[in-house]
Design an enzyme around this catalytic site. Structure first.
Site, PDB file in Angstrom:
ATOM      1  N   ARG A 147       3.729   5.627   7.297  1.00 58.94           N
ATOM      2  CA  ARG A 147       2.419   5.089   6.914  1.00 58.94           C
ATOM      3  C   ARG A 147       2.437   3.610   7.266  1.00 58.94           C
ATOM      4  O   ARG A 147       3.157   2.809   6.656  1.00 58.94           O
ATOM      5  CB  ARG A 147       2.194   5.294   5.416  1.00 58.94           C
ATOM      6  CG  ARG A 147       0.853   4.774   4.905  1.00 58.94           C
ATOM      7  CD  ARG A 147      -0.285   5.605   5.423  1.00 58.94           C
ATOM      8  NE  ARG A 147      -1.507   5.405   4.676  1.00 58.94           N
ATOM      9  CZ  ARG A 147      -2.676   5.049   5.227  1.00 58.94           C
ATOM     10  NH1 ARG A 147      -2.758   4.818   6.537  1.00 58.94           N
ATOM     11  NH2 ARG A 147      -3.746   4.920   4.467  1.00 58.94           N
ATOM     12  N   GLY A 148       1.654   3.251   8.273  1.00 58.43           N
ATOM     13  CA  GLY A 148       1.693   1.897   8.802  1.00 58.43           C
ATOM     14  C   GLY A 148       1.461   0.799   7.792  1.00 58.43           C
ATOM     15  O   GLY A 148       2.195  -0.197   7.763  1.00 58.43           O
ATOM     16  N   ASP A 207       2.121   0.774   4.780  1.00 56.97           N
ATOM     17  CA  ASP A 207       3.222   0.697   3.817  1.00 56.97           C
ATOM     18  C   ASP A 207       4.451  -0.003   4.387  1.00 56.97           C
ATOM     19  O   ASP A 207       5.031  -0.881   3.750  1.00 56.97           O
ATOM     20  CB  ASP A 207       3.639   2.108   3.376  1.00 56.97           C
ATOM     21  CG  ASP A 207       2.738   2.663   2.279  1.00 56.97           C
ATOM     22  OD1 ASP A 207       1.812   1.948   1.855  1.00 56.97           O
ATOM     23  OD2 ASP A 207       2.964   3.807   1.855  1.00 56.97           O
ATOM     24  N   ARG A 230       5.218  -0.567   8.202  1.00 54.75           N
ATOM     25  CA  ARG A 230       5.315  -0.957   9.616  1.00 54.75           C
ATOM     26  C   ARG A 230       5.998  -2.319   9.782  1.00 54.75           C
ATOM     27  O   ARG A 230       6.881  -2.485  10.624  1.00 54.75           O
ATOM     28  CB  ARG A 230       3.925  -1.000  10.256  1.00 54.75           C
ATOM     29  CG  ARG A 230       3.970  -1.412  11.743  1.00 54.75           C
ATOM     30  CD  ARG A 230       2.568  -1.608  12.319  1.00 54.75           C
ATOM     31  NE  ARG A 230       1.796  -0.398  12.274  1.00 54.75           N
ATOM     32  CZ  ARG A 230       1.855   0.548  13.217  1.00 54.75           C
ATOM     33  NH1 ARG A 230       2.688   0.404  14.243  1.00 54.75           N
ATOM     34  NH2 ARG A 230       1.091   1.621  13.129  1.00 54.75           N
ATOM     35  N   GLU A 288       1.232  14.898  11.626  1.00 54.77           N
ATOM     36  CA  GLU A 288       2.502  14.656  12.318  1.00 54.77           C
ATOM     37  C   GLU A 288       3.606  15.491  11.693  1.00 54.77           C
ATOM     38  O   GLU A 288       4.408  16.116  12.395  1.00 54.77           O
ATOM     39  CB  GLU A 288       2.896  13.173  12.210  1.00 54.77           C
ATOM     40  CG  GLU A 288       2.288  12.264  13.232  1.00 54.77           C
ATOM     41  CD  GLU A 288       2.807  10.836  13.069  1.00 54.77           C
ATOM     42  OE1 GLU A 288       2.435   9.999  13.893  1.00 54.77           O
ATOM     43  OE2 GLU A 288       3.564  10.566  12.117  1.00 54.77           O
TER      44      GLU A 288
END
Length: 489
Positions: A23-24, A26, A28, A90
């Site tokens: 989750r970007g 969260d 990245r 995904e």
């Protein structure tokens, strides 16, 4: 235009060695970014979605392609992972690759408990409830939600890493070191043209998957020499090896146990699985060491070409010898050896017939699946002679490479009078393993057809290809009546 070589189905070259699902918002610019750098610094080709491949409400074909071309998956389960439909889609694709292609899934639980992911509680339960509220009037999306829940549950059951506090760099270093050991494994060579192997691999994989990952499971592959048992075992090994802590493929157990003795095979087993170098005085010393050192390890053990129950007893004596999730594959010519060792899940190797046999012969004789139509009749004659035996097809195809039709005819006529020595050598092993009385009866059966040239050639080859492996079946049944003109009835 020539068809693609069947070797393409068994390529072990990947575009990406690691695929990061996260989750970007969260992680990245924190944990996932640091993990990505640590992996790439080690030369590990890692996919991270920095190109905005996620557009719209579903993942794009480009992202699906990246997943399919990746070897190891690391889903980073953070607080808001389940709030992203992209991440969940995904994950569904990742689980599909695990099931169909044996890929390794290594979950990281970052700031969340595995039970939250497994049982859809906490932030995961809240996120899924919001998705359900959004999807409640759409049957297709409700099915999508159902797949998300299954994927979350399955992913959370894999062995992975849980981070809640401490030095993050040490946590990342541990993950990178583990990944490095996995990608350094070299796959085994299978075959130049593995025609018909894909369906057999999936069948055996389904047998292996029937066993609970909490338990130890043994599967036996049996059939006469040259049918491809070892080739199939190697393909399975390459497919699922990344999922295990320790690996050991013991080649040619029958030959090596005679040549090097069984204690040498025990030493090789310990060395390959846990790196333990030990010199044993006797096989009786090896048994307790194997049980003690491997009982807590999830390993993949393949015992190839076993011909004596003693070999199984000292190398894989019982299910309690190994850690949970262990898989043991045994290849043998003797089905009853598997039964004696209480291996209930077995797969009988079958020959190649029809389209598959012709395809393999074309590849061996022409290095192409498309051949001149003038050869079709002689190709059919050649595969008929081989009686579905893959090794015979390979040998004959190689011997006829770049030969004219006339040379093909002359060669086949010669084989029909005097069988090829290479083929006979492989098949003779099964015959030599019979007791003297059994050998005598076997030859008597073959002689029943003496006098009818075509029946004699066909039956002689079929007996050698098929009967030796099932000779015990034959002797356990009433003697069948034999007539010179019509054979068995």
């Amino acid at each position: 235009m020539a068809r693609q070589s069947p070797t393409s189905s068994f390529s072990y070259e990947f575009t990406y060695q690691v695929f990061l699902s996260f989750r970007g918002t969260d992680t990245r610019y924190g944990f996932t970014g640091n993990l990505y750098k640590a992996l790439t610094d080690k030369g590990i080709n890692t996919f991270i979605d920095d190109n905005n491949l996620q557009r719209g409400d579903e993942i794009t074909p480009s992202l699906i392609k990246a997943i399919q071309e990746s070897r190891i998956f690391i889903p980073v389960f953070s607080i808001d992972y389940a709030s992203s439909s992209f991440c969940l889609d995904e994950l569904v694709q990742i689980i599909h690759c695990f099931k169909s292609k044996g890929r390794l899934v290594l979950p990281v639980f970052y700031g969340v408990e595995p039970t939250q992911v497994r049982h859809w509680s906490g932030s995961y339960g809240e996120a899924l409830a919001k998705h359900e509220e959004r999807f409640q009037n759409n049957k297709q999306n409700m099915e999508r939600l159902h797949q998300w829940k299954i994927a979350l549950n399955q992913a959370a059951n894999f062995s992975g890493y849980h981070f809640s506090s401490g030095y993050e760099f040490k946590f990342i270093t541990e993950i990178v070191e583990y990944i490095s050991t996995k990608i350094n494994r070299v796959p085994l060579h299978i075959a130049d043209y593995p025609v018909g192997l894909q369906s057999r691999v999936q069948h055996v994989k389904s047998l292996l998957d029937k066993g609970s990952d909490e338990g130890v499971y043994m599967v036996g592959l049996y059939g006469t020499g040259g049918l491809g048992k070892s080739t199939l075992a190697k393909a399975i090994y390459n497919l699922i090896a990344d999922q295990f802590e320790g690996l050991c493929f013991l080649h040619n157990v029958r030959e090596n146990s005679t040549k090097n003795n069984l204690k040498h095979l025990q030493e090789e087993l310990l060395l390959k699985t846990i790196g333990l170098e030990v010199k044993l005085g006797d096989v009786s010393e090896g048994v307790p060491i194997i049980k003690e050192r491997l009982c807590g390890k999830k390993i993949l053990l393949i015992l190839d070409d076993v011909d004596n129950i003693k070999q199984l007893q000292v190398l894989a004596g019982g299910l309690d010898w190994f850690g949970r999730g262990t898989r043991v594959i045994v290849t043998t010519r003797d089905k009853y050896l598997l039964t004696s060792h209480k291996i209930e899940s077995v797969y009988e190797m079958e020959g190649l017939y029809g389209i598959e046999a012709l395809e393999l012969l074309r590849w061996m004789a022409f290095k192409n699946s498309q051949v001149p139509s003038s050869y079709e009749e002689i190709l059919i004659r050649a595969v008929t002679y081989t009686s579905g035996h893959p090794l015979a097809i390979e040998i004959i195809g190689s011997n006829l490479f770049r030969k004219s039709i006339e040379e093909w005819k002359n060669t086949l006529e010669g084989y029909e009078k005097i069988p090829n020595k290479e083929i006979q050598k492989i098949l003779r092993i099964s015959y030599d393993a019979l007791e003297e009385e059994e050998q005598s009866v076997f030859l008597d059966i073959a002689c029943c057809f003496k006098g009818n040239r075509w029946v004699e050639v066909d039956v002689r080859s079929k007996l050698m290809v098929n009967s030796c492996v099932n000779i015990s079946d034959f002797f356990s049944k009433p003697m069948q009546k034999c007539d010179e003109s019509i054979g068995f009835y």
